[in-house]
Structures are given as C-alpha cells and as structure tokens.
Design an enzyme around this catalytic site. Structure first.
Site: not given
Length: 471
Positions: A276, A320-321, A358, A362, A389, A418
């Site tokens: 996280g 991860g990120r 993203r 988000y 489009c 991601y």
C-alpha cells in the site's frame, strides 16, 4: 539486449541528470518523479537507462512503456534489505504482481530475492513460467474459482483464503488430491486510510476477507481440517497510502488474531501486512520512503508480539505500486490540437485510456514531459487528451508543458503500476509494446499488438459470413 545507436552510447556519460534525480545518492524510488536513471542528453532529449527516449520511440513506436531495470531492482533491494535491518525474525517481500504481471518483471523480482503475490490463474502461470519459486508464490483473490484453487494445489503455492466458500472448496480439493495445502487467512482489520474509495480495502465495508467476528469460527473449522495447514493471517489496508499510523496500528490488531488462534491449537507462524505504500506522481505528492515504511511496519509487529508474549512470526509484505510504478514512463506522439479561446487547449496523443485507464477510473493525476525538448520552458497549460471516442479520455487536465507541435514526444512519468495491467483494446486499439532499458541497451519485453491480434479470438459463424454474389 538490443544496443542503442552508437551516437547515443557515446554521449550517455555526458548526460545531465535531472534536478529531482541524483544518480549518486541512495534514493527511495517511490519518492522520485522519474526513474533513477533519468537524465537529459546534450541534445536536450530525455534519457532513461542511458537510452534516448526519442531513439526508443523511433525504433519501437508509440505508445511505448519504457521500464528502467535499475529503478525496479533498487526498490526490490531497499525493501528486502530494509527488513533484514529492522526485523529480528525471518521476512519475505512479495511483489504484488497485479501492478504489472509479465514474465520479464516477474523474472527480475525473483532474481532480486522476492516472492510473488498473484490473484488469478493467469498471474500464477506468468510467475511460474518466469521461474518464481512455487513455495514463495501467494495466491490471493476474493472469488477464486474451483479450477483456480485446484491449480494452486497442483502448483504447490500458498493460498490466501478470502471467504467461507473458498475455504470449504479448498478443503474438498485437498482431500480429493490427498495433499496438505498451506494457507493464510485474509481478515479485514477495520483500519481506514485516506485514499480513493476504490483502493481502500482495510475497512469493514469491503468485499475482501473474513470479518473479525468470523475468525474464531474459521479457526474452529480449521481444527477439524488436517489437510488445511493454516500458516498465518493476512491483512491489507489499501493502496497509494502516505500515512504511517495505520501501519503502526495494524501490528497490534494482527497479533491479537495470532493469540486467538493459539487458543484453538493453531500455532500461526506467518503474518502478512500487505502493501500500500504510495508513490510520487506529481511534485505535490510526498510519500514516506521505503526505508521509513519498512521500519514502521517492523517496529509495529515487534512491539505487538512483545506485548502479547509471542515469538516473532515470519513477516511478509506485498508492495506493488511502490516497486514498479516509478520505474516506468510511457512515451506518446503528439497529434492534433484544438484551441478553445479563453477556455482550453486540447493536445491529443496517440494513446490514452486504453493504455492508462487510471485517470478516467480513479481521477489519477500524472506529470508529463516533452522528451525531445527537455530544456524548453513550461510556458503553456494544456489538456493532454487521449485518442479514444470518449469525452473522459483525458490523461492530464492541466499539464504544464512547452508549446507543442505534431510529432513531439510527450512522456508521462510513474506509469509502471496498473497501466499495462489494466490496459484494454477499447475502440479496437492494439495494446502498446514495452521495453526494458539498462546501461544504454534496450530489449523488448512485450510485443506491440497488431490489428490481426485484435481478430484472433473472434468467431464468425458460418451463417454470418459474407455471401459471394453469383455472376
């Protein structure tokens, strides 16, 4: 690896490193806007891994994911060595491969001594084909199918059990196969963080994990299931987190679950605190360093175990990120522009929501640079638009950039996490290629999809085939 041009190789040593990247210092990659090797060449081009981004675009096309080997490996080592410094017991860092699952990335993190966390049969296959140790693979997910659970049992990886159906199905499969399955239980800790609702997973109103009031019933069930070897507990409190207090609180909550398990004769030996840690997408972002995050987590777990008189468990985490995000940039070619006087200038690029969903998903914010004119003044504010489009296909609403013209190479930083993983073929657009760069060399790690690839899975029934007109 494929060598870059001789001209680039000869000028690599004379590159000017960017003011927010100091190649000589030990920096936390998640606190940087660009990969650690980012530099400006004498002809004012962006360089990553001593490879000229403009040269890469000429050779591999756009859009193009450019992954810096050094930045990814540095982040892996900072996590692994941080736990070695700050945790007196055994530890294991897992790469949360949902951030970017491909064989090359899995091979790199495995080479750096990390395990891998997967959430599907596809990610599991990718990890095993990349050479990951099967007993260092942890299979997550809130709705694993019976087929996926059977595959996990066959492979021999750990299963992080999320719910009752999964637990009972796994027990049945283990009995049928005559195997003992190592597992962890995912439990919702009831800890909230200030992050986007879609990526906040530690609070009680979440689709993930057993609720705390279910845990005793789960332990009681496991007592009668000798084929299920419960090794420990897992919790995850969210993603893109800048706060440290929630991680401090988590250790105490999870230690209490271990105490509860002991009452049922289950000696849990693993504690997985999830991941996280956030990254710096723009200058306004200020995440803690990897070292600070690791030190906080370790201190929390050590203190909690001491308070409960528990032996130190094997401590796991799942970044991860913060491992992959800062290591990648995405390069685009500028196309058309639309000027609305007194309101906005739209500058369109040859990618968008299909290679980076993203922003539309988000409301994520990014930083852009012009890779072929790095020293040009940032005297324009434009809206960087995708080619799809969809009115919401906006990569950056208000981007500070130089005057742009068709053919310029716009590069967006922090796109390792991601972006490829969530990429799509919206509007039947092929997904981009990806290259790994290191020391002036570049090699393809993901081929660019072709128009033929887009038709590969299509099935046209005979009754719908075009009829040949008779003459």
């Amino acid at each position: 690896m494929v060598s870059t041009s001789p001209a680039l190789a000869s000028t690599a040593d004379s590159c000017q490193y960017l003011p927010f990247v100091n190649s000589e210092a030990v920096l936390s990659p998640n606190q940087q806007l660009l990969p650690l090797t980012a530099a400006v060449t004498p002809d004012a081009h962006l360089s990553v891994g001593s490879c000229d981004v403009v040269d890469l675009v000429e050779r591999f096309g756009t859009p193009l994911y450019i992954l810096d080997d050094h930045t990814l490996r540095t982040a892996c080592r900072q996590y692994r060595q941080g736990f070695e410094r700050h945790y007196p017991g055994e530890s294991l860092v897992l790469y949360a491969s949902k951030a970017w699952s491909c064989m090359a990335v899995c091979a790199i993190v495995t080479d750096e001594g990390l395990g891998i966390d997967v959430v599907s049969a596809g990610e599991l296959l990718t990890a095993t084909e990349a050479g990951a140790d099967r007993d260092r693979i942890y299979f997550h997910g809130n709705n694993k199918s019976a087929e996926e659970l059977a595959l996990a049992v066959e492979v021999g990886c750990r299963v992080v059990v999320d719910n009752w159906l999964e637990l009972k199905t796994l027990g049945e499969i283990a009995t049928q196969e005559g195997k003992t399955v190592p597992l962890l239980l995912r439990v919702t800790p009831g800890i909230e963080c200030h992050t986007h609702d879609y990526i906040r997973t530690g609070h009680l109103d979440s689709k993930f994990g057993f609720d705390p009031d279910q845990i005793e019933a789960v332990f009681e069930f496991l007592v009668g299931q000798p084929q299920l070897n419960c090794l420990g507990v897992h919790a995850h409190i969210g993603s893109q987190i800048f706060e440290l207090n929630p991680h401090t609180d988590l250790g105490g909550v999870m230690a209490q679950w271990i105490v509860t398990a002991q009452r049922y004769g289950l000696p849990l030996t693993e504690l997985d605190v999830g991941g996280g840690l956030g990254i710096r997408y723009t200058e306004a972002d200020d995440p803690p360093s990897i070292e600070t995050w690791v030190k906080t987590v370790c201190a929390s777990v050590v203190a909690a175990c001491k308070a409960q008189n528990l032996p130190l468990p094997r401590l796991l985490c799942e970044p991860g990120r913060s491992l992959i995000g800062p290591a990648c940039v995405t390069a685009y070619r500028v196309g058309s522009q639309k000027v609305i006087p007194g309101l906005r200038t739209y500058v369109s690029v040859d990618g968008g929501m299909s290679d980076n969903p993203r922003p539309i998903t988000y409301q994520s914010v990014y930083r852009a640079l012009v890779a072929n004119r790095m020293t040009a003044p940032l005297d324009k504010t434009v809206t960087l638009a995708g080619k799809h489009c969809e009115s919401g296909d906006i990569l950056i609403k208000d981007a500070a950039l130089p005057e742009l013209k068709s053919g310029d190479v716009v590069t967006i930083a922090g796109t390792g996490a991601y972006n490829y993983s969530m990429a799509s073929n919206y509007n039947r657009v092929p997904r981009p290629a990806a290259v790994l760069v290191s020391g002036g060399n570049a090699c393809l790690i993901i081929r660019r999809e072709t128009l033929v690839d887009l038709l590969r899975q299509d099935c046209l029934p005979e009754t719908l085939r075009p009829k040949v007109k008779s003459t």
